[in-house]
Structure formats: C-alpha cells, structure tokens
Design a protein around this motif. Structure first.
Motif, PDB file in Angstrom:
ATOM      1  N   LYS A   1       0.852  -1.185   0.000  1.00 42.25           N
ATOM      2  CA  LYS A   1       0.000   0.000   0.000  1.00 42.25           C
ATOM      3  C   LYS A   1       0.898   1.248   0.000  1.00 42.25           C
ATOM      4  N   SER A   2       0.466   2.284  -0.675  1.00 48.88           N
ATOM      5  CA  SER A   2       1.239   3.518  -0.731  1.00 48.88           C
ATOM      6  C   SER A   2       0.291   4.701  -0.605  1.00 48.88           C
ATOM      7  N   GLU A   3       0.642   5.615   0.288  1.00 45.35           N
ATOM      8  CA  GLU A   3      -0.120   6.852   0.482  1.00 45.35           C
ATOM      9  C   GLU A   3       0.849   8.010   0.439  1.00 45.35           C
ATOM     10  N   LYS A   4       0.373   9.141  -0.043  1.00 45.86           N
ATOM     11  CA  LYS A   4       1.220  10.328   0.007  1.00 45.86           C
ATOM     12  C   LYS A   4       0.381  11.560   0.290  1.00 45.86           C
ATOM     13  N   ALA A   5       0.945  12.415   1.120  1.00 42.54           N
ATOM     14  CA  ALA A   5       0.295  13.677   1.454  1.00 42.54           C
ATOM     15  C   ALA A   5       0.664  14.721   0.411  1.00 42.54           C
ATOM     16  N   LYS A   6      -0.147  15.749   0.327  1.00 43.92           N
ATOM     17  CA  LYS A   6       0.140  16.856  -0.584  1.00 43.92           C
ATOM     18  C   LYS A   6       1.443  17.526  -0.160  1.00 43.92           C
ATOM     19  N   LEU A   7       2.268  17.839  -1.160  1.00 42.04           N
ATOM     20  CA  LEU A   7       3.572  18.450  -0.900  1.00 42.04           C
ATOM     21  C   LEU A   7       3.501  19.971  -0.851  1.00 42.04           C
ATOM     22  N   PRO A   8       4.373  20.576  -0.036  1.00 44.29           N
ATOM     23  CA  PRO A   8       4.498  22.030  -0.115  1.00 44.29           C
ATOM     24  C   PRO A   8       5.104  22.405  -1.475  1.00 44.29           C
ATOM     25  N   LYS A   9       4.826  23.573  -1.930  1.00 42.79           N
ATOM     26  CA  LYS A   9       5.367  24.047  -3.205  1.00 42.79           C
ATOM     27  C   LYS A   9       6.895  23.958  -3.179  1.00 42.79           C
ATOM     28  N   GLY A  10       7.449  23.424  -4.269  1.00 41.20           N
ATOM     29  CA  GLY A  10       8.902  23.341  -4.395  1.00 41.20           C
ATOM     30  C   GLY A  10       9.531  22.116  -3.758  1.00 41.20           C
ATOM     31  N   HIS A  11       8.721  21.147  -3.324  1.00 34.06           N
ATOM     32  CA  HIS A  11       9.241  19.927  -2.709  1.00 34.06           C
ATOM     33  C   HIS A  11       8.923  18.708  -3.569  1.00 34.06           C
TER      34      HIS A  11
ATOM     35  N   SER B   1       3.349  -1.050   4.001  1.00 32.69           N
ATOM     36  CA  SER B   1       2.685   0.230   3.766  1.00 32.69           C
ATOM     37  C   SER B   1       3.749   1.307   3.677  1.00 32.69           C
ATOM     38  N   LEU B   2       3.699   2.095   2.629  1.00 29.81           N
ATOM     39  CA  LEU B   2       4.590   3.242   2.469  1.00 29.81           C
ATOM     40  C   LEU B   2       3.754   4.495   2.633  1.00 29.81           C
ATOM     41  N   ILE B   3       4.150   5.336   3.569  1.00 32.90           N
ATOM     42  CA  ILE B   3       3.468   6.597   3.829  1.00 32.90           C
ATOM     43  C   ILE B   3       4.478   7.710   3.572  1.00 32.90           C
ATOM     44  N   ARG B   4       4.173   8.552   2.600  1.00 36.51           N
ATOM     45  CA  ARG B   4       5.055   9.684   2.297  1.00 36.51           C
ATOM     46  C   ARG B   4       4.359  10.966   2.727  1.00 36.51           C
ATOM     47  N   SER B   5       5.107  11.782   3.500  1.00 34.04           N
ATOM     48  CA  SER B   5       4.560  13.043   3.989  1.00 34.04           C
ATOM     49  C   SER B   5       5.679  14.077   4.044  1.00 34.04           C
ATOM     50  N   PRO B   6       5.319  15.368   3.999  1.00 30.38           N
ATOM     51  CA  PRO B   6       6.336  16.410   4.021  1.00 30.38           C
ATOM     52  C   PRO B   6       7.186  16.343   5.286  1.00 30.38           C
TER      53      PRO B   6
END
Length: 128
Positions: A16-26, A49-54
């Motif tokens: 499973k993979s989830e990602k949060a919205k990135l800040p501008k320029g990241h 599970s892969l969780i990507r967040s700023p």
C-alpha cells in the motif's frame, strides 16, 4: 514484481502507498517502485505500507502478528526534500537507505517465527 504477501488466512496483500500533498517546491525522493524492487530483490514478502509526507523523515516499523492482525507488517514513512535536492536524495535513498532497510527487515524475518525477538515490535530510524 509487486511486493505482497499471503496472510495466514490466505488473503493476498499488495504493498500500500499513500502520500500527502507536498508544499510548493518539494518532491518525494522515495518512489514506491524503488521500495518494491528492493524488497522483491531480497525475497522479502511482508505486508508493506509506504506513507510519504512532508518533512525530513525516514523510518520503519515492524509489527508482529497480534490478536487483531494475524500477519506481520512493515510500515515505512518517508519525507520530502526541496526539488533541487531530489536527485541526490533519491540516489542516497536507493544506494544507502533502502539497503539498510532491507537488511534490517531481512534480519528480523530470518529469525524463527517463535523467536521472542521476532514476536516484538521493532523500529528503525534512517532519517537523513
């Protein structure tokens, strides 16, 4: 090849993979396909599970089966970097961080299923 495992009750669990919205320029330097490829190449089959967040983070949690979940789980959290650093960060993750993660989880899974060490939670901090 997708990373997946079969639970004791024969349920197929793809990564499973989830990602949060990135800040501008990241950017997120860890690609799900890179994690899948590293685990697959090592012959590691575990509910992942892969969780990507700023933010500046990279860690992993191993959870053994318990009364609520009958199978082992790997939970990986990865952060973001400024776009200008993404290429170097991706290289570092793929050349250093993922091999360390694979060795860590591989060592745990190599233990006998009845080992007290394998039956407890584990945490690995690989923050850059």
């Amino acid at each position: 090849m997708a990373v997946a495992t079969w639970t004791r009750d024969r349920q197929y669990l793809p990564m499973k993979s989830e990602k949060a919205k990135l800040p501008k320029g990241h950017s997120y330097p860890l690609r799900p396909t890179a994690l899948e490829a590293a685990l697959s190449a090592a012959g590691i089959a575990i509910d992942t599970s892969l969780i990507r967040s700023p933010g500046n983070l990279f860690d992993a949690h191993f959870w053994p089966p318990n009364e609520n979940v009958a199978y082992e789980r790997l939970y990986v959290r990865a952060g973001s970097v400024p776009i200008a650093e993404a290429t170097e960060a991706r290289r570092q993750i793929e050349d250093v961080t993922l091999p360390a993660l694979v060795k860590w989880i591989g060592d745990i899974l190599a233990l006998d299923r009845k080992s007290p060490i394998r039956r407890e939670q584990h945490y690995l901090n690989l923050k850059p």
